[in-house]
Design an enzyme around this catalytic site. Sequence first.
Site, PDB file in Angstrom:
ATOM      1  N   ASP A   1      43.721 -25.823 -66.636  1.00 15.07           N
ATOM      2  CA  ASP A   1      44.244 -24.688 -66.112  1.00 15.07           C
ATOM      3  C   ASP A   1      43.989 -24.595 -64.565  1.00 15.07           C
ATOM      4  OD1 ASP A   1      46.169 -22.400 -65.836  1.00 15.07           O
ATOM      5  OD2 ASP A   1      44.422 -21.005 -66.111  1.00 15.07           O
ATOM      6  N   SER A   2      44.798 -23.789 -63.698  1.00 13.69           N
ATOM      7  CA  SER A   2      44.485 -23.454 -62.371  1.00 13.69           C
ATOM      8  C   SER A   2      43.376 -22.639 -62.370  1.00 13.69           C
ATOM      9  CB  SER A   2      45.599 -23.084 -61.689  1.00 13.69           C
ATOM     10  OG  SER A   2      45.811 -21.789 -62.208  1.00 13.69           O
TER      11      SER A   2
ATOM     12  N   CYS B   1      48.482 -24.639 -68.577  1.00 11.36           N
ATOM     13  CA  CYS B   1      48.915 -24.008 -67.463  1.00 11.36           C
ATOM     14  C   CYS B   1      50.604 -24.083 -67.093  1.00 11.36           C
ATOM     15  CB  CYS B   1      48.402 -24.335 -66.089  1.00 11.36           C
ATOM     16  SG  CYS B   1      48.909 -23.909 -64.498  1.00 11.36           S
TER      17      CYS B   1
ATOM     18  N   GLU C   1      42.493 -12.493 -62.141  1.00 16.00           N
ATOM     19  CA  GLU C   1      41.593 -13.349 -61.631  1.00 16.00           C
ATOM     20  C   GLU C   1      40.328 -12.475 -60.886  1.00 16.00           C
ATOM     21  OE1 GLU C   1      41.151 -17.194 -61.344  1.00 16.00           O
ATOM     22  OE2 GLU C   1      42.380 -17.309 -62.972  1.00 16.00           O
TER      23      GLU C   1
ATOM     24  N   CYS D   1      52.914 -17.416 -68.935  1.00 13.12           N
ATOM     25  CA  CYS D   1      51.660 -17.821 -68.042  1.00 13.12           C
ATOM     26  C   CYS D   1      50.502 -17.693 -68.977  1.00 13.12           C
ATOM     27  CB  CYS D   1      51.414 -17.080 -66.884  1.00 13.12           C
ATOM     28  SG  CYS D   1      49.949 -17.433 -65.853  1.00 13.12           S
TER      29      CYS D   1
ATOM     30  N   HIS E   1      47.634 -16.864 -68.406  1.00 16.41           N
ATOM     31  CA  HIS E   1      46.632 -15.590 -67.900  1.00 16.41           C
ATOM     32  C   HIS E   1      47.177 -14.331 -68.854  1.00 16.41           C
ATOM     33  CE1 HIS E   1      45.437 -18.223 -64.675  1.00 16.41           C
ATOM     34  NE2 HIS E   1      44.616 -17.310 -64.222  1.00 16.41           N
TER      35      HIS E   1
END
Length: 281
Positions: A6-7, A69, A154, A188, A190
């Site tokens: 994932d990023s 991702c 994040e 997403c 996240h």
Amino acid sequence: PIGVFDSGYGGLTILVELREKLPQYDYLYLGDNARAPYGTRSFDVVYEFTLQAVQELFDRGCHLVILACNTASAKALRAIQQKDLPTLAPDKRVLGVIRPSTEILGSISQSKHIGVLATQGTVASDSYVIEIDKFSPEATVVQQACPMWVPLIENNEHDTDAGREFIRKDIETLLEKDEQIDTLVLGCTHYPVLKSFIESIVPPNVKVIAQGKIVAESLADYLNRHPEIETNCLKNGAVSYLTSENTLEFDQNASVFAKDDVKSSHVSLHLRFIYMMQRNY
């Protein structure tokens, strides 16, 4: 091991479900936190960064890599599968997270009106619209780009008053586009961190769908159907973590997502020179 990329931290929500469903396998997680978020980057840049990560995981013994991702799955997966794997690693595989979700969304929605909350990159790719249409052509799909959500998560600011206001406005904007939406997919990895809050502000008939369990079920099915890949996956129940950012910061934040103590190692991502020459970069 099975590679999970994932990023940033979001893919850890997928990793948790993979370990829950398939605890016998070894996993190697790679977060490109130094270059996150990917959602606002161009197709070419996301493809280049994703290919670097896939090569790194291949070099570390992964025969199967999951792009945990949505942006990478939308912007890089097909190119890597079709153009790179045949020469780079014909005996290895790379899978994404969008198709498993889109295969079943039509059966979850009663009204056949589905909302997608995702990054700018995923929305711009129309991947959800295209894939849902393949499996549920009768469904209406409405998308909403949420460019602030990943940075908020994040930076651990999603629970602040200002952060929640950003989230609330994006959801309200989406629901105003189509009042018949009864299913919201968190497009997403996240976003599952926000699931409880989102459920608290949408109408009670609206289902909020996270991808983790869906992807885990899909991977279990894939491994059953592909013994040539499954036999190359180590089965010691171990998990390791890599990050392109500061390891102390990653460990602290990742432990929240992974629901476990995380001890990572640093990795520098770059394209292999020989392969770059082969592709005429």
